[in-house]
Scaffold this active site. Sequence first.
Site, PDB file in Angstrom:
ATOM      1  N   PHE A  11       0.777  -1.108   0.213  1.00 16.30           N
ATOM      2  CA  PHE A  11       0.158  -0.097   0.007  1.00 16.30           C
ATOM      3  C   PHE A  11       0.989   1.319  -0.086  1.00 16.30           C
ATOM      4  CE2 PHE A  11      -1.798   2.463   3.441  1.00 16.30           C
ATOM      5  CZ  PHE A  11      -2.596   3.639   2.581  1.00 16.30           C
ATOM      6  N   TYR A 145       5.432  -7.920  15.488  1.00 17.33           N
ATOM      7  CA  TYR A 145       5.688  -6.695  14.798  1.00 17.33           C
ATOM      8  C   TYR A 145       6.376  -5.695  15.683  1.00 17.33           C
ATOM      9  CZ  TYR A 145       4.010  -3.012  11.795  1.00 17.33           C
ATOM     10  OH  TYR A 145       3.961  -1.900  11.032  1.00 17.33           O
TER      11      TYR A 145
HETATM   12  N1  LIG Z   1      -0.141   1.312   6.829  1.00 21.78           N
HETATM   13  C1  LIG Z   1       0.146   1.985   7.954  1.00 21.78           C
HETATM   14  O1  LIG Z   1      -0.634   2.438   8.607  1.00 21.78           O
HETATM   15  C2  LIG Z   1       1.564   1.891   8.687  1.00 21.78           C
HETATM   16  C3  LIG Z   1       1.652   2.211   9.912  1.00 21.78           C
HETATM   17  C4  LIG Z   1       2.964   1.996  10.477  1.00 21.78           C
HETATM   18  C5  LIG Z   1       3.944   1.686   9.966  1.00 21.78           C
HETATM   19  N2  LIG Z   1       3.830   1.200   8.605  1.00 21.78           N
HETATM   20  C6  LIG Z   1       4.909   0.426   7.852  1.00 21.78           C
HETATM   21  O2  LIG Z   1       4.978   0.854   6.404  1.00 21.78           O
HETATM   22  C7  LIG Z   1       5.450  -0.168   5.602  1.00 21.78           C
HETATM   23  C8  LIG Z   1       4.372  -0.454   4.627  1.00 21.78           C
HETATM   24  O3  LIG Z   1       3.272  -1.076   5.084  1.00 21.78           O
HETATM   25  P1  LIG Z   1       2.052  -1.184   4.149  1.00 21.78           P
HETATM   26  O4  LIG Z   1       0.677  -0.498   4.992  1.00 21.78           O
HETATM   27  O5  LIG Z   1       2.115  -0.522   3.000  1.00 21.78           O
HETATM   28  O6  LIG Z   1       1.814  -2.587   4.358  1.00 21.78           O
HETATM   29  P2  LIG Z   1       1.685  -3.643   3.214  1.00 21.78           P
HETATM   30  O7  LIG Z   1       1.582  -5.166   3.670  1.00 21.78           O
HETATM   31  O8  LIG Z   1       0.708  -3.034   2.019  1.00 21.78           O
HETATM   32  O9  LIG Z   1       3.289  -3.658   2.407  1.00 21.78           O
HETATM   33  C9  LIG Z   1       4.158  -4.288   2.850  1.00 21.78           C
HETATM   34  C10 LIG Z   1       4.825  -4.858   1.712  1.00 21.78           C
HETATM   35  O10 LIG Z   1       6.198  -5.565   2.151  1.00 21.78           O
HETATM   36  C11 LIG Z   1       6.170  -6.800   1.258  1.00 21.78           C
HETATM   37  N3  LIG Z   1       6.881  -7.788   2.023  1.00 21.78           N
HETATM   38  C12 LIG Z   1       6.927  -8.294   3.340  1.00 21.78           C
HETATM   39  N4  LIG Z   1       7.570  -9.295   3.487  1.00 21.78           N
HETATM   40  C13 LIG Z   1       8.443  -9.020   2.624  1.00 21.78           C
HETATM   41  C14 LIG Z   1       9.891  -9.751   2.326  1.00 21.78           C
HETATM   42  N5  LIG Z   1      10.497 -10.736   3.066  1.00 21.78           N
HETATM   43  N6  LIG Z   1      10.624  -9.496   1.008  1.00 21.78           N
HETATM   44  C15 LIG Z   1      10.023  -8.537   0.244  1.00 21.78           C
HETATM   45  N7  LIG Z   1       8.791  -8.063   0.323  1.00 21.78           N
HETATM   46  C16 LIG Z   1       8.220  -8.256   1.500  1.00 21.78           C
HETATM   47  C17 LIG Z   1       4.778  -7.310   1.369  1.00 21.78           C
HETATM   48  O11 LIG Z   1       4.664  -8.084   0.123  1.00 21.78           O
HETATM   49  C18 LIG Z   1       3.944  -5.814   0.711  1.00 21.78           C
HETATM   50  O12 LIG Z   1       3.981  -5.606  -0.478  1.00 21.78           O
HETATM   51  C19 LIG Z   1       5.816  -1.403   6.635  1.00 21.78           C
HETATM   52  O13 LIG Z   1       7.215  -1.195   6.866  1.00 21.78           O
HETATM   53  C20 LIG Z   1       4.865  -1.119   7.796  1.00 21.78           C
HETATM   54  O14 LIG Z   1       5.321  -1.514   8.889  1.00 21.78           O
HETATM   55  C21 LIG Z   1       2.680   1.134   7.977  1.00 21.78           C
END
Ligand SMILES: NC(=O)c1ccc[n+]([C@@H]2O[C@H](COP(=O)([O-])OP(=O)(O)OC[C@H]3O[C@@H](n4cnc5c(N)ncnc54)[C@H](O)[C@@H]3O)[C@@H](O)[C@H]2O)c1
Length: 314
Positions: A11, A145
């Site tokens: 995302f 996490y």
């Molecule tokens: N969305 C939020 O509100 C939020 C809040 C705090 C932190 N974050 C951080 O932002 C980042 C993105 O979050 P998001 O909401 O887009 O989540 P998401 O799950 O949509 O995206 C994460 C991506 O990482 C990929 N991924 C996971 N493990 C992997 C691996 N071993 N190798 C390669 N790719 C891998 C997944 O396939 C996915 O496309 C993350 O690090 C998350 O912890 C997001």
Amino acid sequence: MRIVVSGAAGFIGSHFCDRLLAEGHTVVGLDNYLTGAASNLAHLADEPRFRFVRQDITEPFTVDGSVDAVVNMASPASPKDYLDHPIETLDVGSTGTRRMLDLAREKGARFLLTSTSECYGDPEVHPQPETYWGRVNPVGPRSCYDESKRFAEALTMACHREHGLATNIARIFNTYGPRMKLDDGRVVPAFLGQALDGAPLTVFGDGSQTRSFCYVSDLVDGLYRLMLSGERFPVNLGNPHEMTILEFAERIRRLTGSHSAIEFRPLPEDDPRQRCPDISKARALLGWEPRVQLEEGLRRTVEHFRRAAGIAIT
Ligand SMILES: NC(=O)c1ccc[n+]([C@@H]2O[C@H](COP(=O)([O-])OP(=O)(O)OC[C@H]3O[C@@H](n4cnc5c(N)ncnc54)[C@H](O)[C@@H]3O)[C@@H](O)[C@H]2O)c1
């Protein structure tokens, strides 16, 4: 710049790639599709400055050519996803982060880590400034996490101190917008999906717990500014406008014109009571603050879900 982004098919990752390309950079996106989707990057199929590599970053890999910045976003992020994949979540925060840091070191590139407000756990300090060390249950179900991200932050700081790597750490608070998965369990898609279906909105506990919601374009702008900054310690990025979950459910009902009832369910274990960023540091350091109002952000998100549902039906 030539920038490597892990988690590119996720995302936030896909929106961040869009922003980097719009700024004129060249991007190499890495993702293993654990929780992301190829459809998030489909619009970049003919973009010559974008290359996608299907890669699990916990496995050894190389990237050809010069790299100016490495952005480590790969990690399951929604509670549903990390509870389904606890070991993968710990692996990507530890081994995956290590491999991305090694890549940055090998290429002489700068490095940005996307960490999380979950580092603060169920906080006793409110709103949370970066100087608060948090109250995390290290052995609860969510610890896969929270501790993965705390480890990733510690590893990033160690590489900065030990090797002089130019690193940045963003502590992201709840972010929402188009390309979230309707079924990922987070409150924004959950309520929107239920309201659009006319199903009851499920509120955990009595709904008095608070959250704040940042629209994805605001978040991406903060990440971009942080990546170009010289700040080495964590910086909160999120929307400081706080509301109770019950108030939020009402806003969703108004916005979608839904008559859905509200259904109360037991509070999940270690669910934080309050969550709101203190963004004074980002304001002072990056000249950043969220600009998109909740109504406007939700409207754009609803449009996306309606379109996605339409495409799924036809
Ligand atoms: N969305 C939020 O509100 C939020 C809040 C705090 C932190 N974050 C951080 O932002 C980042 C993105 O979050 P998001 O909401 O887009 O989540 P998401 O799950 O949509 O995206 C994460 C991506 O990482 C990929 N991924 C996971 N493990 C992997 C691996 N071993 N190798 C390669 N790719 C891998 C997944 O396939 C996915 O496309 C993350 O690090 C998350 O912890 C997001």
